[in-house]
Motif scaffolding. Structure first.
Motif, PDB file in Angstrom:
ATOM      1  N   GLY A   1     -21.331   6.417   7.708  1.00 33.52           N
ATOM      2  CA  GLY A   1     -22.658   7.019   7.734  1.00 33.52           C
ATOM      3  C   GLY A   1     -23.321   7.104   6.378  1.00 33.52           C
ATOM      4  N   VAL A   2     -24.461   7.737   6.405  1.00 29.28           N
ATOM      5  CA  VAL A   2     -25.313   7.846   5.220  1.00 29.28           C
ATOM      6  C   VAL A   2     -25.627   9.320   5.019  1.00 29.28           C
ATOM      7  CG1 VAL A   2     -27.668   7.384   4.407  1.00 29.28           C
ATOM      8  CG2 VAL A   2     -26.368   5.557   5.505  1.00 29.28           C
ATOM      9  N   SER A   3     -25.668   9.769   3.769  1.00 29.16           N
ATOM     10  CA  SER A   3     -26.181  11.113   3.498  1.00 29.16           C
ATOM     11  C   SER A   3     -27.202  11.013   2.374  1.00 29.16           C
ATOM     12  CB  SER A   3     -25.056  12.097   3.153  1.00 29.16           C
ATOM     13  OG  SER A   3     -24.290  11.641   2.077  1.00 29.16           O
ATOM     14  N   ILE A   4     -28.228  11.821   2.492  1.00 25.68           N
ATOM     15  CA  ILE A   4     -29.354  11.760   1.551  1.00 25.68           C
ATOM     16  C   ILE A   4     -29.617  13.169   1.031  1.00 25.68           C
ATOM     17  CG2 ILE A   4     -31.834  11.344   1.386  1.00 25.68           C
ATOM     18  CD1 ILE A   4     -31.484   9.089   3.455  1.00 25.68           C
ATOM     19  N   HIS A   5     -29.638  13.304  -0.273  1.00 27.09           N
ATOM     20  CA  HIS A   5     -29.848  14.604  -0.915  1.00 27.09           C
ATOM     21  C   HIS A   5     -30.927  14.456  -1.972  1.00 27.09           C
ATOM     22  CE1 HIS A   5     -28.385  18.121  -3.511  1.00 27.09           C
ATOM     23  NE2 HIS A   5     -28.843  18.635  -2.406  1.00 27.09           N
ATOM     24  N   VAL A   6     -31.942  15.315  -1.906  1.00 27.19           N
ATOM     25  CA  VAL A   6     -33.080  15.170  -2.810  1.00 27.19           C
ATOM     26  C   VAL A   6     -33.149  16.369  -3.763  1.00 27.19           C
ATOM     27  CG1 VAL A   6     -35.555  14.756  -2.988  1.00 27.19           C
ATOM     28  CG2 VAL A   6     -34.309  13.953  -0.975  1.00 27.19           C
ATOM     29  N   VAL A   7     -33.209  16.082  -5.045  1.00 29.03           N
ATOM     30  CA  VAL A   7     -33.327  17.121  -6.064  1.00 29.03           C
ATOM     31  C   VAL A   7     -34.588  16.872  -6.873  1.00 29.03           C
ATOM     32  CG1 VAL A   7     -32.248  18.218  -8.066  1.00 29.03           C
ATOM     33  CG2 VAL A   7     -30.820  17.373  -6.208  1.00 29.03           C
ATOM     34  N   ASP A   8     -35.349  17.930  -7.053  1.00 25.09           N
ATOM     35  CA  ASP A   8     -36.547  17.886  -7.889  1.00 25.09           C
ATOM     36  C   ASP A   8     -36.110  18.232  -9.308  1.00 25.09           C
ATOM     37  OD1 ASP A   8     -38.833  18.429  -9.293  1.00 25.09           O
ATOM     38  OD2 ASP A   8     -39.702  19.788  -7.811  1.00 25.09           O
ATOM     39  N   VAL A   9     -35.787  17.217 -10.090  1.00 23.97           N
ATOM     40  CA  VAL A   9     -35.225  17.487 -11.413  1.00 23.97           C
ATOM     41  C   VAL A   9     -36.281  17.915 -12.432  1.00 23.97           C
ATOM     42  CG1 VAL A   9     -33.195  16.019 -11.084  1.00 23.97           C
ATOM     43  CG2 VAL A   9     -35.252  15.039 -12.114  1.00 23.97           C
ATOM     44  N   SER A  10     -37.542  17.891 -12.057  1.00 23.90           N
ATOM     45  CA  SER A  10     -38.545  18.435 -12.976  1.00 23.90           C
ATOM     46  C   SER A  10     -38.459  19.957 -13.018  1.00 23.90           C
ATOM     47  CB  SER A  10     -39.957  18.004 -12.571  1.00 23.90           C
ATOM     48  OG  SER A  10     -40.346  18.561 -11.332  1.00 23.90           O
ATOM     49  N   ARG A  11     -37.901  20.557 -11.968  1.00 19.80           N
ATOM     50  CA  ARG A  11     -37.833  22.010 -11.891  1.00 19.80           C
ATOM     51  C   ARG A  11     -36.432  22.538 -11.612  1.00 19.80           C
ATOM     52  NH1 ARG A  11     -42.407  23.581  -7.868  1.00 19.80           N
ATOM     53  NH2 ARG A  11     -41.330  22.043  -6.591  1.00 19.80           N
ATOM     54  N   GLY A  12     -35.445  21.626 -11.570  1.00 19.39           N
ATOM     55  CA  GLY A  12     -34.059  22.049 -11.399  1.00 19.39           C
ATOM     56  C   GLY A  12     -33.756  22.665 -10.054  1.00 19.39           C
ATOM     57  N   VAL A  13     -34.463  22.225  -9.022  1.00 19.31           N
ATOM     58  CA  VAL A  13     -34.252  22.776  -7.680  1.00 19.31           C
ATOM     59  C   VAL A  13     -34.071  21.633  -6.676  1.00 19.31           C
ATOM     60  CG1 VAL A  13     -35.562  24.887  -8.101  1.00 19.31           C
ATOM     61  CG2 VAL A  13     -36.750  22.868  -7.219  1.00 19.31           C
ATOM     62  N   VAL A  14     -33.414  21.960  -5.571  1.00 18.73           N
ATOM     63  CA  VAL A  14     -33.381  20.966  -4.499  1.00 18.73           C
ATOM     64  C   VAL A  14     -34.787  20.873  -3.908  1.00 18.73           C
ATOM     65  CG1 VAL A  14     -30.945  21.369  -4.025  1.00 18.73           C
ATOM     66  CG2 VAL A  14     -32.672  22.650  -2.744  1.00 18.73           C
ATOM     67  N   ALA A  15     -35.116  19.710  -3.415  1.00 16.66           N
ATOM     68  CA  ALA A  15     -36.445  19.498  -2.822  1.00 16.66           C
ATOM     69  C   ALA A  15     -36.378  19.876  -1.351  1.00 16.66           C
ATOM     70  CB  ALA A  15     -36.867  18.045  -2.991  1.00 16.66           C
ATOM     71  N   ILE A  16     -37.099  20.905  -0.992  1.00 17.44           N
ATOM     72  CA  ILE A  16     -37.097  21.423   0.376  1.00 17.44           C
ATOM     73  C   ILE A  16     -38.365  20.946   1.083  1.00 17.44           C
ATOM     74  CG2 ILE A  16     -37.094  23.520   1.787  1.00 17.44           C
ATOM     75  CD1 ILE A  16     -35.697  24.922  -0.582  1.00 17.44           C
ATOM     76  N   GLY A  17     -38.195  20.464   2.309  1.00 19.11           N
ATOM     77  CA  GLY A  17     -39.356  20.086   3.109  1.00 19.11           C
ATOM     78  C   GLY A  17     -39.970  18.755   2.759  1.00 19.11           C
ATOM     79  N   MET A  18     -39.240  17.930   2.027  1.00 18.32           N
ATOM     80  CA  MET A  18     -39.783  16.589   1.766  1.00 18.32           C
ATOM     81  C   MET A  18     -39.529  15.695   2.990  1.00 18.32           C
ATOM     82  SD  MET A  18     -38.964  13.738  -1.181  1.00 18.32           S
ATOM     83  CE  MET A  18     -39.417  14.762  -2.585  1.00 18.32           C
ATOM     84  N   GLN A  19     -40.574  15.030   3.437  1.00 17.15           N
ATOM     85  CA  GLN A  19     -40.447  14.121   4.570  1.00 17.15           C
ATOM     86  C   GLN A  19     -39.663  12.876   4.149  1.00 17.15           C
ATOM     87  OE1 GLN A  19     -41.701  15.211   7.404  1.00 17.15           O
ATOM     88  NE2 GLN A  19     -41.129  13.436   8.660  1.00 17.15           N
ATOM     89  N   VAL A  20     -38.676  12.505   4.955  1.00 17.57           N
ATOM     90  CA  VAL A  20     -37.814  11.354   4.666  1.00 17.57           C
ATOM     91  C   VAL A  20     -37.639  10.546   5.946  1.00 17.57           C
ATOM     92  CG1 VAL A  20     -35.530  10.625   3.836  1.00 17.57           C
ATOM     93  CG2 VAL A  20     -36.553  12.706   2.931  1.00 17.57           C
TER      94      VAL A  20
END
Lengths: 114, 114, 114, 114
Positions: B3-22
């Motif tokens: 399988g595949v897992s996808i994790h998005v981090v907003d490194v401009s603010r040091g937070v995980v990206a919540i609610g980003m459409q993928v």
């Protein structure tokens, strides 16, 4: 969940880095020392602590790691040897996930979120 | 675990990206569509499949994500809008972890290991 | 100085990527096509233009590049083949420097400043 | 062309980092000290030297840089303060280009080619 987690990926080969020696230090003390496991995680009980605000240092023995890998050409003086990554903990109740991506020629270390 | 897992981090603010459409796409079909959860994960049951070898595409709606955030200055034409990240699956039995780090001005996407 | 500049570094080996095929596209047209030079630059006269605001795409032929390199193990289906990097130009008077760092297993593309 | 070049980009905002204090150190000595210029370059005559093989350290005052920027929210204890980037020079005749990409929450430092 307070604490620190450290995950090392060898992005030159698309694999997690297994067996890389890592330390976590604070104020002149080694809080944790060991090698990354089969998932690339530095899995050590001391990392689940609630850390006081302040400056910490993760130390990665990249040079030794790559010198053990096969078919990775390295210069006589390695470009990276022991990497010191200092970071501050401001809120002890937050989790500090520290993904670490490396090649023999550089690394990327952005906080991976709370 | 395939399988595949996808994790998005907003490194401009040091937070995980919540609610980003993928989305995850293959051969002209959308295999999975949704938003990253509170941990920054694109948590969708279709990602646990055993994928046939071939070319896949993860699509990240970065522009819409940042336009919803407060206090993030953006140009009239955003630098990043919809990001297409194509990757190949060679071994269906391996897991493909795809950490995705972004700012409004760029991204980093290295396979995070099997 | 308006325009776009593109610089490719193979960070798996700490060298500039020489001879990688690159294109710059806009609205269905190829504005420039060629290979990175001995400095890793995609040096093409069309890149010095003043570009209208809008969406552009830089295309990198990473799979073909790595398949020509010696001693770089690759899977049967390469993880990266042709990478499409879409970016927006908002201010035609600014310069858009696009450094592109890659390994066979991922890439990093952050705007390198005006 | 031997020597070292250092270029700093603030990838959280897509701009070169101007006025960031940087030092180059070797064997306990400061070889060069100054601030990045309007192009984000640490432009110092000592960097054009032919460096003996060995271990060097570039030091980046990231915390002070971001504390001077407007509208960049920072925690009480900054995540990054003074970053130490150690690298080895193996071949004095090569050029070591060191692009440094940062946000308040991490950095990326891969050798940018000879």
């Amino acid at each position: 969940m307070p604490g620190v987690s450290i995950h090392v990926v060898d992005v030159s080969r698309g694999v997690v880095a297994i067996g890389m020696q890592v330390e976590l230090r604070h104020a002149g003390h080694v809080l944790a020392s060991g090698a990354t496991n089969a998932k690339g995680l530095f899995d050590h009980p001391a990392l689940a602590a609630t850390f006081a605000p302040g400056s910490y240092e993760a130390v990665f023995h990249i040079g030794a790691y790559y010198s053990r890998q096969k078919n990775v050409p390295l210069p006589e003086v390695p470009f990276l040897d022991i990497v010191h990554y200092r970071f501050g903990i401001s809120d002890p109740q937050q989790h500090y996930h520290l993904p670490f991506k490396c090649t023999p020629w550089g690394y990327s270390c952005f906080r991976g979120g709370a």
